[in-house]
Design a protein around this motif. Structure first.
Motif, short mmCIF file in Angstrom:
data_model
loop_
_atom_site.label_atom_id
_atom_site.label_comp_id
_atom_site.label_asym_id
_atom_site.label_seq_id
_atom_site.Cartn_x
_atom_site.Cartn_y
_atom_site.Cartn_z
N UNK A 17 34.20 38.58 46.35
CA UNK A 17 35.22 39.54 45.90
C UNK A 17 36.31 39.72 46.94
N UNK A 18 35.92 39.80 48.21
CA UNK A 18 36.90 39.92 49.29
C UNK A 18 37.85 38.72 49.32
N UNK A 19 37.27 37.52 49.12
CA UNK A 19 38.08 36.31 49.14
C UNK A 19 39.07 36.28 47.97
N UNK A 20 38.61 36.72 46.80
CA UNK A 20 39.51 36.79 45.64
C UNK A 20 40.62 37.81 45.88
N UNK A 21 40.26 38.93 46.49
CA UNK A 21 41.26 39.96 46.80
C UNK A 21 42.34 39.40 47.70
N UNK A 22 41.91 38.70 48.76
CA UNK A 22 42.88 38.13 49.70
C UNK A 22 43.77 37.10 49.02
N UNK A 23 43.22 36.41 48.02
CA UNK A 23 43.98 35.38 47.29
C UNK A 23 44.87 35.98 46.19
N UNK A 24 44.82 37.31 46.03
CA UNK A 24 45.63 37.94 45.01
C UNK A 24 45.03 37.87 43.62
N UNK A 25 43.75 37.49 43.53
CA UNK A 25 43.07 37.39 42.23
C UNK A 25 42.30 38.70 41.98
#
Length: 305
Positions: A17-25
Motif C-alpha cells: 500500500x505504501x508503494x502504491x501511495x508513493x506511485x500515486x496509485x
C-alpha cells in the motif's frame, strides 16, 4: 502444476500500500490498506498503534483521491486508537477544510500545533481558517468554535518520540522528512533568493532560477511556493522526475496546493503516467471546478493511449 501463491501478511500488504501511495496509485493503496486492516483485526492481536497507522495511511489515500468523508472517518478511527496522532489530525483537518467545515478544521490544525509548533502546514491551515471564519462569522468567530482539546504533556513527549521512528506513506525511507521552522534571518535570506529566482524565470533563464530556488530552500525548506516555482523550472528543463519530487514536497507541506497538483500532472503527462496525471487534475478540479487550464490538460491526457 503451478505453485500456489502464498498469502500476504498484513505487514506485506501495508508495504505494498505504501508503494502504491508513493506511485500515486491511491485507489489501489486504499484496497491494500483495507486488506491489511482486515487481516490485522481478524488476527486478534491487540496492536492498536499498528491499526492506527493503517487507518491514518488509508485516510491519506482517501484524501489524495478526493474522498474527504471517508478520510475523516478513518482519521477519527485512527485517533481513537492513537489519541492526538498529529498525522491523522492534519489529514482530517485538510478533509474538513476541503468540505468547508472550517470550524472543525481550525480545531484540528490548532491541536496539531500543541503537539509540534514547527509544522508549517498547520500554521498555514490556521491562517486560512482564521481568514475564512472571519469572512463568514465576523469578529466573534471564535465564540462559535467547538472546544479545542488540551494535549497532555505525556502525549506530546510520546508522540514526539514515535514520530522520529515511524515512517509515513509519503516517506521514501525510514528517515524523518519533517522540516524545522527557520529563524527570521534565514527566512529573510530565503525570500531574497527566491525573488532572484523569480527574476530569472521572467527572463527565461530556468537553470539559473533553479540554482536560486535551491539556495533559497537551503535557508527555508518550509516555503511551499519555492518548491512549486522550482517545479515549474524543472518542467521547462524537461526534468520531469525532479518536478514531481518538488510537487510531492509542496503537497506534503500543503495538501491542498493546486499549483503542485497541476504541475505534477504536467510532469506525469510527459512521463506517460496517464492515471496519476488524471488523479492530480481531478484533485485540481474538485478544488477549482472552473480551472480552464486543468480542464484542457485533462482532455489532452484522456486522449493519451
Amino acid at each position: 502444476m503451478p505453485q500456489k501463491r502464498r498469502s500476504q501478511s498484513w505487514t506485506e500488504l501495508k508495504q505494498a500500500g505504501n508503494e502504491c501511495f508513493r506511485a500515486g496509485q491511491y485507489g489501489e493503496a486504499v484496497n491494500l490498506y483495507s486488506q491489511s486492516i482486515q487481516l490485522l483485526e481478524k488476527s486478534g492481536q491487540k496492536k492498536k498503534e499498528d491499526l492506527g497507522i493503517l487507518y491514518s495511511n488509508r485516510a491519506a489515500s482517501y484524501l489524495k483521491d478526493g474522498n474527504c468523508s471517508e478520510c475523516i472517518k478513518d482519521c477519527t478511527t485512527s485517533l481513537e486508537l492513537i489519541p492526538f496522532g498529529f498525522k491523522a489530525l492534519l489529514r482530517r483537518a485538510s478533509a474538513y477544510e476541503a468540505l468547508e467545515r472550517y470550524r472543525q478544521a481550525y480545531v484540528d490544525y490548532k491541536t496539531v500545533l500543541q503537539i509540534d509548533w514547527n509544522i508549517p502546514a498547520a500554521h498555514d491551515g490556521v491562517n486560512r481558517m482564521t481568514k475564512a471564519l472571519t469572512d463568514i462569522d465576523g469578529p466573534s468567530w471564535r465564540e462559535k468554535l467547538p472546544p479545542i482539546p488540551t494535549v497532555p504533556m505525556s502525549v506530546k513527549e510520546s508522540l514526539a518520540q514515535a514520530a522520529s521512528l515511524a515512517p509515513s506513506p509519503q516517506q521514501n525511507s525510514t528517515t524523518d522528512n519533517k522540516k524545522k521552522a527557520p529563524g527570521p534571518e534565514a527566512v529573510k535570506k530565503a525570500k531574497a533568493l527566491k525573488e532572484e529566482g523569480n527574476v530569472f524565470v521572467k527572463k527565461g533563464e530556468h537553470k539559473k532560477a533553479v540554482e536560486k530556488y535551491t539556495q533559497s530552500l537551503g535557508q527555508d525548506p518550509t516555503e511551499v511556493t519555492t518548491y512549486t516555482n522550482r517545479a515549474l523550472c524543472y518542467l521547462s528543463l524537461k526534468m520531469y522526475k525532479e518536478a514531481i519530487n518538488d510537487c510531492d514536497e509542496a503537497l506534503r507541506l500543503d495538501s491542498a496546493n493546486i499549483k503542485a497538483f497541476y504541475r505534477r500532472a504536467q510532469a506525469n503527462k510527459e512521463l506517460k503516467n496517464k492515471k496519476s496525471a488524471i488523479e492530480d487534475l481531478n484533485s485540481v478540479l474538485k478544488k477549482d471546478p472552473n480551472n480552464m487550464a486543468a480542464q484542457k490538460l485533462l482532455q489532452e491526457v484522456q486522449k493519451m493511449k
